[in-house]
Design a protein around this motif. Structure first.
Motif, mmCIF file in Angstrom:
data_model
loop_
_atom_site.group_PDB
_atom_site.id
_atom_site.type_symbol
_atom_site.label_atom_id
_atom_site.label_comp_id
_atom_site.label_asym_id
_atom_site.label_seq_id
_atom_site.Cartn_x
_atom_site.Cartn_y
_atom_site.Cartn_z
ATOM 1 N N SER A 20 23.982 -22.460 3.634
ATOM 2 C CA SER A 20 24.388 -22.284 2.243
ATOM 3 C C SER A 20 23.548 -21.206 1.568
ATOM 4 N N ASP A 21 22.247 -21.239 1.818
ATOM 5 C CA ASP A 21 21.350 -20.221 1.248
ATOM 6 C C ASP A 21 21.689 -18.831 1.775
ATOM 7 N N GLN A 25 23.523 -15.248 -0.284
ATOM 8 C CA GLN A 25 22.893 -13.927 -0.311
ATOM 9 C C GLN A 25 23.855 -12.811 0.100
ATOM 10 N N ILE A 26 25.073 -13.179 0.542
ATOM 11 C CA ILE A 26 26.049 -12.190 1.012
ATOM 12 C C ILE A 26 27.098 -11.975 -0.081
ATOM 13 N N PRO A 27 27.189 -10.787 -0.660
ATOM 14 C CA PRO A 27 28.089 -10.562 -1.802
ATOM 15 C C PRO A 27 29.563 -10.815 -1.509
ATOM 16 N N PHE A 28 30.001 -10.613 -0.248
ATOM 17 C CA PHE A 28 31.433 -10.741 0.034
ATOM 18 C C PHE A 28 31.825 -12.145 0.509
ATOM 19 N N PHE A 105 18.239 -15.144 9.747
ATOM 20 C CA PHE A 105 19.108 -14.469 8.784
ATOM 21 C C PHE A 105 19.666 -13.160 9.347
ATOM 22 N N SER A 106 18.840 -12.412 10.086
ATOM 23 C CA SER A 106 19.308 -11.142 10.649
ATOM 24 C C SER A 106 20.477 -11.361 11.608
ATOM 25 N N ARG A 107 20.393 -12.436 12.393
ATOM 26 C CA ARG A 107 21.494 -12.744 13.329
ATOM 27 C C ARG A 107 22.724 -13.222 12.567
ATOM 28 N N PHE A 108 22.514 -14.002 11.510
ATOM 29 C CA PHE A 108 23.603 -14.453 10.642
ATOM 30 C C PHE A 108 24.328 -13.250 10.035
#
Length: 233
Positions: A20-21, A25-28, A105-108
């Motif tokens: 969820s966090d 953080q992803i605008p789209f 997060f980088s892999r996400f």
């Protein structure tokens, strides 16, 4: 910016909180809900349009991959699991990506950027040796080539569109507004909130309809003035 609705199907509260966090953080990406099991996810899919599912494999009541088998037209799926041995089975479902917990997060970020590639048809540049513009559309596990000059009309079916040619029709997950933008300079005209037509394929026109290949398609009231100006000039 194109927004994509997503849900998280995860029974571990900490893992759900991390995803969820990341999503926020992803605008789209727009998080539409966190589902603790697949049954809850089924209800969510009936209530709202979902473009992407973050799906755990080991879920209570119904396992993640069994849940996928129940979906006739599944959204894009990113598997999130602690078990690497299910990777091959997951890709048999044509999943977008397979993330191992704990998810960095980088892999996400790499995984979610594949969503744009998967949901946008690939246009092909025209060269002197190749004079027919076309697009590729995702259909099941393939990308189907459709020549623009063969399209008769396009019908909107909520989050899907059906593209009609004389030889075939294909169903693909796409918004009609998006395809309208892609085709705006290529002989196509929006005549109704549910229909886009190829202007050169129109056989007859009245105050309320256009005829293409024996099919009568309605002209929407809000589109009538534009349609008449474009076709009757």
């Amino acid at each position: 910016m194109q927004k994509y609705n997503c849900i998280v199907v995860e029974d571990e509260p900490l893992a759900a909180e991390v995803l969820s966090d990341y999503i926020n953080q992803i605008p789209f990406l727009e998080l539409q809900g966190i589902c603790p099991d697949a049954i809850y996810a089924m209800e969510k899919l009936q209530q709202t349009t979902v473009d992407l599912i973050f799906l755990d494999i080991h879920l209570p009541k119904l396992k993640g991959l069994d849940f996928l088998r129940t979906l006739q037209h599944p959204p894009q799926v990113i598997i999130t699991t602690a078990y690497q041995e299910y990777a091959l089975q997951g890709y048999e479902f044509n999943v977008l990506d397979y993330l191992l917990k704990p998810v960095e997060f980088s892999r996400f970020l790499m995984a979610v950027h594949k969503l744009k590639q998967a949901t946008t048809p690939t246009s092909v540049a025209i060269t002197p040796q190749q004079q027919r513009p076309h697009l590729f559309f995702n259909v099941n596990k393939k990308k189907i080539k459709v020549y623009l000059d063969e399209i008769l009309y396009i019908e909107s079916l909520k989050e899907y569109i059906r593209i009609f040619t004389k030889e075939k029709n294909i169903l693909t997950k796409f918004q009609i507004g998006q395809i309208e933008e892609l085709l705006a300079r290529n002989n196509f005209l929006r005549i109704h909130r549910s229909f886009i037509v190829a202007q050169d394929k129109i056989e007859a026109i009245s105050a309320t309809d256009v005829d293409i290949n024996g099919q009568s398609l309605p002209i929407g009231r809000s589109y009538k003035e534009l349609v008449m100006n474009m076709l009757m000039r």
